[in-house]
Design an enzyme around this catalytic site. Sequence first.
Site, PDB file in Angstrom:
ATOM      1  N   ASN A  91      35.826  39.128  38.152  1.00  0.00           N
ATOM      2  CA  ASN A  91      36.552  39.917  37.154  1.00  0.00           C
ATOM      3  C   ASN A  91      37.042  38.937  36.089  1.00  0.00           C
ATOM      4  OD1 ASN A  91      38.206  41.559  35.682  1.00  0.00           O
ATOM      5  ND2 ASN A  91      39.744  41.851  37.299  1.00  0.00           N
ATOM      6  N   LYS A 120      38.436  39.505  33.328  1.00  0.00           N
ATOM      7  CA  LYS A 120      39.632  39.951  32.586  1.00  0.00           C
ATOM      8  C   LYS A 120      39.410  39.691  31.086  1.00  0.00           C
ATOM      9  CE  LYS A 120      42.157  39.253  36.785  1.00  0.00           C
ATOM     10  NZ  LYS A 120      43.405  39.030  37.472  1.00  0.00           N
ATOM     11  N   HIS A 170      42.533  48.821  38.379  1.00  0.00           N
ATOM     12  CA  HIS A 170      43.043  47.461  38.579  1.00  0.00           C
ATOM     13  C   HIS A 170      44.560  47.446  38.375  1.00  0.00           C
ATOM     14  CE1 HIS A 170      43.790  43.203  38.106  1.00  0.00           C
ATOM     15  NE2 HIS A 170      42.650  43.020  38.757  1.00  0.00           N
ATOM     16  N   GLU A 212      46.448  45.423  36.963  1.00  0.00           N
ATOM     17  CA  GLU A 212      46.884  45.070  35.602  1.00  0.00           C
ATOM     18  C   GLU A 212      46.824  46.293  34.691  1.00  0.00           C
ATOM     19  OE1 GLU A 212      44.365  41.646  35.095  1.00  0.00           O
ATOM     20  OE2 GLU A 212      45.564  40.585  36.589  1.00  0.00           O
ATOM     21  N   GLU A 247      43.467  44.715  46.714  1.00  0.00           N
ATOM     22  CA  GLU A 247      44.056  43.608  45.950  1.00  0.00           C
ATOM     23  C   GLU A 247      45.586  43.689  46.005  1.00  0.00           C
ATOM     24  OE1 GLU A 247      41.028  41.949  42.951  1.00  0.00           O
ATOM     25  OE2 GLU A 247      42.244  43.436  41.932  1.00  0.00           O
ATOM     26  N   GLY A 252      46.401  36.365  40.804  1.00  0.00           N
ATOM     27  CA  GLY A 252      46.721  35.350  39.795  1.00  0.00           C
ATOM     28  C   GLY A 252      47.916  34.493  40.146  1.00  0.00           C
ATOM     29  N   SER A 284      43.571  35.834  44.284  1.00  0.00           N
ATOM     30  CA  SER A 284      43.523  34.370  44.450  1.00  0.00           C
ATOM     31  C   SER A 284      42.451  33.911  45.440  1.00  0.00           C
ATOM     32  CB  SER A 284      44.902  33.826  44.844  1.00  0.00           C
ATOM     33  OG  SER A 284      45.830  34.099  43.816  1.00  0.00           O
TER      34      SER A 284
HETATM   35  P1  PGA Z   1      42.652  36.447  40.834  1.00  0.00           P
HETATM   36  O1  PGA Z   1      42.381  37.932  40.295  1.00  0.00           O
HETATM   37  O2  PGA Z   1      41.469  36.084  41.694  1.00  0.00           O
HETATM   38  O3  PGA Z   1      42.797  35.610  39.635  1.00  0.00           O
HETATM   39  O4  PGA Z   1      43.909  36.524  41.663  1.00  0.00           O
HETATM   40  C1  PGA Z   1      41.776  38.898  41.101  1.00  0.00           C
HETATM   41  C2  PGA Z   1      41.735  40.216  40.362  1.00  0.00           C
HETATM   42  O5  PGA Z   1      42.694  40.524  39.647  1.00  0.00           O
HETATM   43  O6  PGA Z   1      40.761  40.975  40.465  1.00  0.00           O
END
Ligand code: PGA
Length: 258
Positions: free
Chosen positions: A9, A11, A94, A96, A166, A172, A212
Amino acid sequence: MRNTIIAGNWKMNKTPQEAREFIKELKPMVSSALCKVICCVPFLDIPAALEEASNSNIIIAAQNCHYEKKGAFTGEISAPMLKSINVDFVILGHSERRTYFGENDETINFRLISAIEENLNVILCVGETLAQREQDITEETIAIQLKSALKNINIDNIKQVVIAYEPVWAIGTGKTATAEQAEQVCAFIRKIISDLYNESIAKEMSVLYGGSMNATNAVELLRMPNINGGLIGGASLRAEEFSKIVNFASAECTVNGG
Ligand code: PGA
């Protein structure tokens, strides 16, 4: 047979030119992967990424789509628009999108219905916040998110859906869920799918872990019986690290046969 999937992803990262360079670098590194390899790229990067990924095993996906097919929704992209340029996968729900853009279980359900109608495959994200985990309502939260998002999705269409667990506190932050924590929730997700549909649908479904995940912790997570891959943010931006995770997942495919 359920698929093992490693999805990056990106982003809001990479210009179309950078996307092209990344895919070019990644292609040979993952060409013999036994799992599905997906890059979920910004809308603007999709045409360049698709072109560069043609004749390869890399699938280019979108990070969201709107629930209406067209109309006065400034800044949005619809499922038919994605389909028209041969995109087959999209992330929905997601955290976010939920946190920063006001998406909720109901609008995520509408988006999912629209994506399914266009024959898109969906990576549906669910996950609890730290406060919810500390209040011991992780399972309740996940169950509500799943049941709401999958409302009116029938037994034929559920095959187009992959679930990504997630935990919001792990995204993140560098704080990965332990393999046991992730496995426990992924097994619970499978149970909910079994209750909503049936056991064979639940067995076939790919359930991914995200938060992560990186080349160091992926092996342990991907070894878990109910974790069939990963949705990877930060670590998907470097071809070498991402390809290492793909190769770990491929090794698990040879062990598990799927
Ligand atoms: P990350 O993000 O691996 O940077 O924690 C995962 C995601 O948001 O899909």
